[in-house]
Design a protein around this motif. Structure first.
Motif, PDB file in Angstrom:
ATOM      1  N   SER A  86       4.356  15.031   3.535  1.00  0.00           N
ATOM      2  CA  SER A  86       4.822  13.649   3.504  1.00  0.00           C
ATOM      3  C   SER A  86       6.306  13.519   3.201  1.00  0.00           C
ATOM      4  O   SER A  86       6.887  12.464   3.438  1.00  0.00           O
ATOM      5  N   VAL A 103       0.512  14.854   7.080  1.00  0.00           N
ATOM      6  CA  VAL A 103       0.384  13.522   7.662  1.00  0.00           C
ATOM      7  C   VAL A 103      -0.713  13.478   8.730  1.00  0.00           C
ATOM      8  O   VAL A 103      -1.379  12.454   8.902  1.00  0.00           O
ATOM      9  N   GLY A 167       1.401   3.703  11.695  1.00  0.00           N
ATOM     10  CA  GLY A 167       1.266   4.002  10.275  1.00  0.00           C
ATOM     11  C   GLY A 167       2.167   3.175   9.396  1.00  0.00           C
ATOM     12  O   GLY A 167       2.905   2.288   9.853  1.00  0.00           O
ATOM     13  N   GLY A 168       2.111   3.471   8.112  1.00  0.00           N
ATOM     14  CA  GLY A 168       2.883   2.753   7.107  1.00  0.00           C
ATOM     15  C   GLY A 168       2.046   2.564   5.855  1.00  0.00           C
ATOM     16  O   GLY A 168       1.110   3.322   5.589  1.00  0.00           O
ATOM     17  N   GLN A 169       2.378   1.519   5.088  1.00  0.00           N
ATOM     18  CA  GLN A 169       1.694   1.262   3.823  1.00  0.00           C
ATOM     19  C   GLN A 169       1.192  -0.169   3.723  1.00  0.00           C
ATOM     20  O   GLN A 169       1.835  -1.098   4.217  1.00  0.00           O
ATOM     21  N   SER A 197      -5.341   9.246   5.742  1.00  0.00           N
ATOM     22  CA  SER A 197      -4.885   8.225   4.800  1.00  0.00           C
ATOM     23  C   SER A 197      -4.938   8.734   3.374  1.00  0.00           C
ATOM     24  O   SER A 197      -5.560   9.756   3.067  1.00  0.00           O
ATOM     25  N   HIS A 221      -1.104   1.582  -3.451  1.00  0.00           N
ATOM     26  CA  HIS A 221      -0.508   1.841  -2.135  1.00  0.00           C
ATOM     27  C   HIS A 221      -1.540   2.548  -1.262  1.00  0.00           C
ATOM     28  O   HIS A 221      -2.036   3.619  -1.624  1.00  0.00           O
ATOM     29  N   ARG A 223      -1.789   4.417   2.281  1.00  0.00           N
ATOM     30  CA  ARG A 223      -0.923   4.984   3.316  1.00  0.00           C
ATOM     31  C   ARG A 223      -1.755   5.354   4.536  1.00  0.00           C
ATOM     32  O   ARG A 223      -2.815   5.959   4.416  1.00  0.00           O
ATOM     33  N   ILE A 262       6.190   6.800   5.697  1.00  0.00           N
ATOM     34  CA  ILE A 262       4.845   6.341   5.333  1.00  0.00           C
ATOM     35  C   ILE A 262       4.628   6.447   3.826  1.00  0.00           C
ATOM     36  O   ILE A 262       4.175   5.505   3.178  1.00  0.00           O
ATOM     37  N   HIS A 263       4.966   7.584   3.244  1.00  0.00           N
ATOM     38  CA  HIS A 263       4.750   7.797   1.815  1.00  0.00           C
ATOM     39  C   HIS A 263       5.970   7.447   0.972  1.00  0.00           C
ATOM     40  O   HIS A 263       5.840   7.131  -0.200  1.00  0.00           O
ATOM     41  N   ARG A 264       7.158   7.580   1.558  1.00  0.00           N
ATOM     42  CA  ARG A 264       8.399   7.272   0.840  1.00  0.00           C
ATOM     43  C   ARG A 264       8.493   8.033  -0.478  1.00  0.00           C
ATOM     44  O   ARG A 264       8.806   7.470  -1.536  1.00  0.00           O
ATOM     45  N   GLN A 305      -3.192   9.884  -6.930  1.00  0.00           N
ATOM     46  CA  GLN A 305      -3.290   9.815  -5.470  1.00  0.00           C
ATOM     47  C   GLN A 305      -4.620  10.382  -5.030  1.00  0.00           C
ATOM     48  O   GLN A 305      -5.022  11.466  -5.460  1.00  0.00           O
TER      49      GLN A 305
END
Length: 432
Positions: A86, A103, A167-169, A197, A221, A223, A262-264, A305
């Protein structure tokens, strides 16, 4: 300390250490830096950053100090993607040696599954080019077994024809955490293998270094990374959006080169202690117990997580030592150590992981952070990464290929003798 610029430097360093009776540790990027190297020789491979992509063969060859960012960028130029993690600053080789849950994990499996060859300097200071054909046992052990059997100087692995993602959050406030946990767990039972995810719970401190929107808030969050169409992705995430109002929602179609957004993950280094559990199942009540222990009222900050596994990760018969392929989830706990009592951190992690004990299969090598060989249960930590049978096989190979135990500075060793060879040693080591 030796700052190696190439494989010949690594071989010279190993030869020197062998001749002078010095134990050896290896550091690539420093991501996951843990065990101290007092009294030994440290080989740094961070200067070895070469990356070569062969678009026709759909492969990448990387040197030991390469990080994922340049590999993703170079592969993307040809419509290809590696099975990266990520964060773009994570070292490729060490991540892959631990298995590599990335990912695209549920769609294509572990990063270790795609490795074609490994260049390794062994304890006798010889340089070897390893494949599944010319040394199947050592090749098997390296992929998923981690370090402890030599110094990897380069690796070649397959690339996948992935150019874009949906994708994204989705981010929810603290009042919706319980609902988000229950909904996410039930939702994972319905999604296809093309969707990978995770869910993270973070009680952000109220400090000026954070964006104002995060300071002092407790957030969930979720993801998402989906290799199917954006239209189908929207349909699949609809049950998650129905949880309630969102603090953030940036789900979108993106080029794969932007997958790190996506995870930042933070790019600046921090000191962490982390433990984890690979789980065969899970229920919402247990997950809520973990959240209650690690939330805003926790004595130390702990990021939680939950990674949804399964899919291609569960494929049997792979020629590597990756453990716990049958796990459905990975529960990860990570606490910063700046000014924090390590004893308090470990006590909290132990209590939180006890909540999921009925489903626990073991641990993941990639998600252990900090030194664990000083723990009373260090032997159990080492065995839990692979299971007793695979651990015995790794230990036997270690004894045969590194009889003097030159490569002994590992954070999960079953014994903590820093200067004497160990009778039985784990083949795993830090994430980098």
């Amino acid at each position: 300390m030796v700052g190696a610029a190439g494989a010949d430097d690594v071989a010279a360093a190993v030869r020197f250490a062998r001749d002078h009776g010095l134990p050896i540790a290896v550091q690539a990027t420093g991501h996951g830096l843990s065990a101290a190297t007092d009294g030994g020789l440290l080989i740094s491979t961070r200067r070895m950053t070469g990356v070569h992509v062969d678009p026709k063969a759909r492969t990448a060859r990387v040197e030991a100090g390469a990080v994922w960012g340049p590999v993703v960028e170079e592969a993307a130029r040809h419509g290809l993607a590696p099975l990266n993690g990520s964060a773009p600053g994570v070292g490729v080789v060490s991540y892959t040696l631990g298995g590599g849950v990335g990912v695209l994990a549920r769609t294509f499996g572990f990063a270790a599954d795609q490795v074609r060859s490994v260049d390794l300097v062994t304890a006798d200071a010889e340089q070897r080019h390893l494949t599944a054909d010319n040394d199947p046992e050592l090749f098997w052990a390296l992929l998923g077994g981690g370090h402890g059997l030599g110094v990897v100087t380069a690796m070649e692995f397959a690339l996948l024809p992935v150019a874009r993602l949906y994708g994204g959050q989705l981010v929810f406030g603290g009042d919706l955490v319980d609902e988000a946990l229950a909904t996410y767990l039930s939702w994972t039972e319905t999604v296809p293998d093309e969707l990978t995810s995770s869910l993270a719970l973070i009680a952000y401190p109220d400090i000026p270094q954070l964006p104002e929107a995060l300071r002092g808030r407790y957030l969930a969050h979720i993801r998402i990374a989906y290799t199917g169409s954006a239209e189908e992705g929207e349909r699949l995430v609809a049950p998650l959006r129905a949880i309630g109002p969102r603090v953030g929602d940036d789900l979108r179609e993106m080029p794969y080169a932007e997958s790190h957004t996506i995870h930042r993950d933070p790019s600046d280094p921090h000191a962490y202690s982390g433990d984890n559990a690979m789980l065969g199942g899970l229920d919402a009540a247990a997950l809520r117990r973990v959240a209650a222990l690690t939330g805003p009222a926790a004595p130390v900050m702990t990021v939680v997580q939950l990674n949804h596994l399964g899919g291609a990760l569960a494929a049997a018969g792979k020629a590597d030592a990756v453990g716990h392929r049958d796990a459905r989830f990975a529960l990860r706990l990570l606490s910063p150590l700046d000014g924090t009592d390590l004893t308090a951190v470990r006590a909290l992690h132990t209590e939180a992981l006890a909540a999921v004990a009925p489903w626990r299969l073991g641990r993941s090598v990639n998600f252990l952070f900090g030194e664990h060989r000083d723990r009373a249960d260090a032997a159990e930590v080492a065995r839990s990464a692979h299971g007793a049978e695979v651990h015995r096989r790794l230990a036997a190979l270690k004894a045969a290929r590194d009889p003097r135990n030159l490569f002994r500075f590992h954070p999960y060793e079953a014994a903590a003798a820093a200067r004497e060879p160990l009778p039985v040693a784990s083949a795993v080591s830090p994430a980098s």
